[in-house]
Design an enzyme around this catalytic site. Structure first.
Site, short mmCIF file in Angstrom:
data_model
loop_
_atom_site.label_atom_id
_atom_site.label_comp_id
_atom_site.label_asym_id
_atom_site.label_seq_id
_atom_site.Cartn_x
_atom_site.Cartn_y
_atom_site.Cartn_z
N HIS A 1 0.80 -1.22 0.00
CA HIS A 1 0.00 0.00 0.00
C HIS A 1 0.84 1.28 0.00
CE1 HIS A 1 0.31 -0.01 4.53
NE2 HIS A 1 0.32 1.29 4.33
N ASP B 1 0.37 -7.57 1.70
CA ASP B 1 0.73 -6.16 1.80
C ASP B 1 2.24 -5.96 1.79
OD1 ASP B 1 0.36 -3.44 1.89
OD2 ASP B 1 -0.10 -3.33 4.03
N SER C 1 4.69 3.01 7.50
CA SER C 1 4.41 1.82 6.69
C SER C 1 5.63 1.34 5.94
CB SER C 1 3.31 2.13 5.67
OG SER C 1 2.04 1.99 6.21
#
Length: 413
Positions: free
Chosen positions: A153, A184, A264
């Site tokens: 993402h 992910d 992230s």
């Protein structure tokens, strides 16, 4: 001293605007408490100037406590989910060996230095900022060939990204080699000659050796702040998250180390400085997108299995049953444990096998399924083409149903 950030742009203004909106929301909540239940939400932890285009604004997920419907299978990678295919021209993965795990011993800090400080000095040079046209996140170097790990993402649909090492002022081009929305995870490649001198790749620990209460250290770029370190503990193990494509990630590590938008794709480290997970999402109370002490990382063993294929530009294949499931309702001594089928995808393996909405799967291949997570985890451990035998309760009767698992579709049907 002004906080250092490695990307120019309006992140400070964006943060101030977020703070203003949160203050307004809190004032509204206090004025009308009857309108608000302060729901918990889980956010991917990328950050961007345009929230609707960034990892933060899309894929908002209800918190784990409220998640009852899961798409089976998919989610976290398991060793059996690779295609056994050595044809280099194939879109399937060639089943390369998993990246090795190394043993990890606690680092003993030098006099006057903390363990977190010692680990930061050792590992932070390998942590990078990754920026796309829609946002930014974190990544880290894992080998001498210029391979970086980050979240799917973070890179989203980009084929190339901008990369910066905190110890170096240059902006590097990074080519996205492979992505796996189901876990992910993504791999970015940079020219190895561009890696700053002295930077040592990070190594992966075996995440099965992680225990609740262990030290957990996160390094990343929250709100663009270069290589910020936070420390906490492993709060829980075996959590589940919804992946970017809607399937389930299993075996997730929960931590209270502060993780915020921009973290992230960064490493979650143990007390020996080895990677135990890749930071991916955070839970909030619905009023703020910032840290409240509940962060989640994709476990290192999932990463070790997925990355060799992604590094080759191959596609990771996951097993799929084609049902939505939840825990049986109205639990009582007379209600069986298991995974209740709420719907069956037309044309999927479960549909072909004759599963129906309302069925309760109590065992697969002789292994008890106590709840929906057990079923999802078991399917995720299999490979497309595998045959399974399910024990099913239907209208008070028990029967056996065979199914052949298929390749997971690009997203939840």
């Amino acid at each position: 001293m002004t906080p250092k950030h490695i990307w120019s742009g309006g992140w400070e203004a964006e943060s101030e605007e977020d703070a203003r909106r949160r203050a307004e929301a809190e004032a509204e909540r206090l004025a009308h408490p009857e309108r608000y239940e302060a729901p918990t939400t889980v956010h991917p932890t990328a950050t961007g100037a345009d929230e609707e285009r960034s990892g933060l604004g899309r894929n908002r997920i209800i918190a784990l406590a409220a998640v009852t419907v899961l798409a089976v299978g998919g989610g976290a990678f398991a060793a059996g989910a690779l295609l056994d295919n050595n044809d280099s021209s194939s879109k399937g993965i060639a089943r390369p060996a998993a990246l090795p795990a190394v043993s990890s011993k606690p680092i003993t800090p030098t006099r006057g230095q903390t363990r977190a400080g010692t680990i930061y000095a050792q590992d932070s040079p390998a942590v990078v900022s990754i920026r796309t046209s829609s946002g930014s996140g974190t990544g880290f170097l894992i080998d001498g060939d210029g391979t970086l790990v980050t979240n799917d993402h973070v890179v989203e649909s980009a084929t190339s990204v901008q990369v910066k090492f905190g110890t170096d002022g240059r902006t590097l081009r990074g080519d996205v080699k492979g992505v796996d929305p189901s876990s992910d995870l993504a791999v970015v490649h940079i020219d190895p000659s561009a890696v700053p001198s002295g930077v040592k790749p990070l190594q992966f620990a075996d995440s099965t050796g992680v225990s609740v209460g262990d030290v957990a250290i996160a390094i990343g770029n929250p709100f663009g702040l270069d290589r910020t370190v936070t420390e906490g503990i492993v709060s829980s193990l075996g959590r589940t998250l919804t992946a970017p494509n809607g399937f389930q990630i299993d075996g997730v590590i929960q931590t209270d180390a502060a993780i915020n938008p921009g973290n992230s794709g960064g490493p979650l480290l143990d007390d020996g400085g080895k990677v135990i997970g890749v930071n991916s999402q955070i839970a909030t109370n619905g009023l703020s997108a910032g840290n409240v002490g509940i962060g989640f990382a994709v476990p290192s063993n999932t990463v070790r299995q997925v990355l060799p294929g992604l590094r080759l530009g191959k596609t990771v294949s996951h097993a799929w049953l084609g049902v939505h499931i939840e825990a049986p309702s109205g639990l009582s001594p007379s209600t069986p444990s298991g995974a209740a089928i709420t719907s069956v995808t037309t044309g999927g393996p479960a549909d072909d096998a004759g599963l129906q909405a309302g069925d309760i799967v109590t065992a697969v291949d002789g292994q008890p399924m106590d709840d929906s997570t057990d079923l999802s985890t078991y399917i995720n451990s299999k490979a497309p083409g595998d045959k399974i035998t399910m024990t099913v309760k239907r209208n008070g009767q028990t029967q056996k149903i065979d199914a052949v698992l298929a390749d997971q579709p690009p997203k939840v049907p």
